[in-house]
Design a protein around this motif. Sequence first.
Motif, short mmCIF file in Angstrom:
data_model
loop_
_atom_site.label_atom_id
_atom_site.label_comp_id
_atom_site.label_asym_id
_atom_site.label_seq_id
_atom_site.Cartn_x
_atom_site.Cartn_y
_atom_site.Cartn_z
N PRO A 3 0.81 -1.23 0.00
CA PRO A 3 0.00 0.00 0.00
C PRO A 3 0.84 1.28 0.00
O PRO A 3 0.35 2.34 -0.37
CB PRO A 3 -0.83 -0.11 1.28
CG PRO A 3 -0.05 -1.03 2.16
CD PRO A 3 0.67 -1.98 1.25
N ASP A 4 2.08 1.19 0.44
CA ASP A 4 2.98 2.34 0.47
C ASP A 4 3.80 2.35 -0.83
O ASP A 4 4.67 1.49 -1.01
CB ASP A 4 3.90 2.24 1.68
CG ASP A 4 4.88 3.41 1.79
OD1 ASP A 4 5.04 4.15 0.80
OD2 ASP A 4 5.49 3.56 2.85
N PRO A 5 3.55 3.28 -1.75
CA PRO A 5 4.26 3.24 -3.03
C PRO A 5 5.77 3.39 -2.90
O PRO A 5 6.52 2.75 -3.63
CB PRO A 5 3.64 4.40 -3.82
CG PRO A 5 3.00 5.28 -2.80
CD PRO A 5 2.60 4.40 -1.67
N ARG A 6 6.21 4.21 -1.94
CA ARG A 6 7.66 4.39 -1.77
C ARG A 6 8.30 3.07 -1.30
O ARG A 6 9.32 2.63 -1.83
CB ARG A 6 7.94 5.50 -0.76
CG ARG A 6 9.41 5.91 -0.70
CD ARG A 6 9.65 6.95 0.39
NE ARG A 6 8.86 8.16 0.22
CZ ARG A 6 9.25 9.21 -0.49
NH1 ARG A 6 10.42 9.21 -1.09
NH2 ARG A 6 8.48 10.29 -0.59
N ALA A 7 7.66 2.43 -0.32
CA ALA A 7 8.18 1.15 0.17
C ALA A 7 8.08 0.07 -0.91
O ALA A 7 8.95 -0.80 -1.01
CB ALA A 7 7.41 0.72 1.42
N GLY A 8 7.02 0.14 -1.71
CA GLY A 8 6.86 -0.84 -2.78
C GLY A 8 7.97 -0.72 -3.82
O GLY A 8 8.57 -1.73 -4.23
N LEU A 9 8.26 0.50 -4.24
CA LEU A 9 9.30 0.70 -5.25
C LEU A 9 10.69 0.40 -4.71
O LEU A 9 11.49 -0.28 -5.38
CB LEU A 9 9.23 2.14 -5.78
CG LEU A 9 7.99 2.46 -6.62
CD1 LEU A 9 7.83 3.96 -6.81
CD2 LEU A 9 8.03 1.75 -7.97
N SER A 10 11.00 0.88 -3.51
CA SER A 10 12.33 0.60 -2.95
C SER A 10 12.47 -0.89 -2.64
O SER A 10 13.54 -1.48 -2.84
CB SER A 10 12.60 1.46 -1.71
OG SER A 10 11.67 1.17 -0.68
N GLY A 11 11.38 -1.50 -2.18
CA GLY A 11 11.40 -2.94 -1.92
C GLY A 11 11.62 -3.73 -3.19
O GLY A 11 12.32 -4.76 -3.19
N MET A 12 11.06 -3.26 -4.28
CA MET A 12 11.26 -3.93 -5.57
C MET A 12 12.73 -3.90 -5.97
O MET A 12 13.28 -4.89 -6.45
CB MET A 12 10.41 -3.27 -6.64
CG MET A 12 10.53 -3.91 -8.01
SD MET A 12 9.54 -3.04 -9.25
CE MET A 12 9.68 -4.20 -10.62
N LEU A 13 13.38 -2.76 -5.75
CA LEU A 13 14.81 -2.66 -6.08
C LEU A 13 15.63 -3.65 -5.26
O LEU A 13 16.53 -4.32 -5.79
CB LEU A 13 15.31 -1.23 -5.88
CG LEU A 13 14.72 -0.19 -6.83
CD1 LEU A 13 15.24 1.20 -6.48
CD2 LEU A 13 15.02 -0.52 -8.28
#
Length: 195
Positions: A79-89
């Motif tokens: 649900p947190d886009p910043r955490a989602g994107l950094s987590g993806m990296l």
Amino acid sequence: MVGRPKSFDNDTAIDAFVEEFWSRGYEATSIDHLQAAIGIKRGSFYAAFGNKESAFIAAMERYVDDVTKLVVGELEQNPDPRAGLSGMLRQVGAFMTSNNGRGCLLLSALAAPPELCPDHAKKLQSMAEYVMLRIADKATLLVEQAGRPMRMDADAIHAYMTSVLFGLNAMATAEVDNDSILLAAETAAVFLETA
């Protein structure tokens, strides 16, 4: 007269094709490699799969279903886009270290696109768009929810994510040491978290 039954399982064959294309790349993978991987003769290969391009697209679709959609699914579910994107990296960095020397089949195919017929090229492009559109959606959401001015707009975040993903893949295919790959992924993730 009943034809001779296939001596291979189609799903198992496509899994074997994934391994061949992933390990060798499209250009270096021959019909002979694909035949040998599943233990059938050339005529049987052509009857079952058509040609190398068709086998490649089938392998890419399997890879996207088995690997890419899992990574993207975790991005979408956060649900947190910043955490989602950094987590993806971070997740992609870990994936690259577990596949050092091979990297990501999809990213490698996009970095050096094989010559494909228009229909197959379009299918490969749609696989790329599946990933990139979801990254773009999260980047837009991140900017909308930031609550403060950011150093990057949604387009810049999308471009940044794309460059890091291709960069991590290049490091893995060049067999850069795993610690460096993980450090690059972590540095990119931290930068995004503080953007």
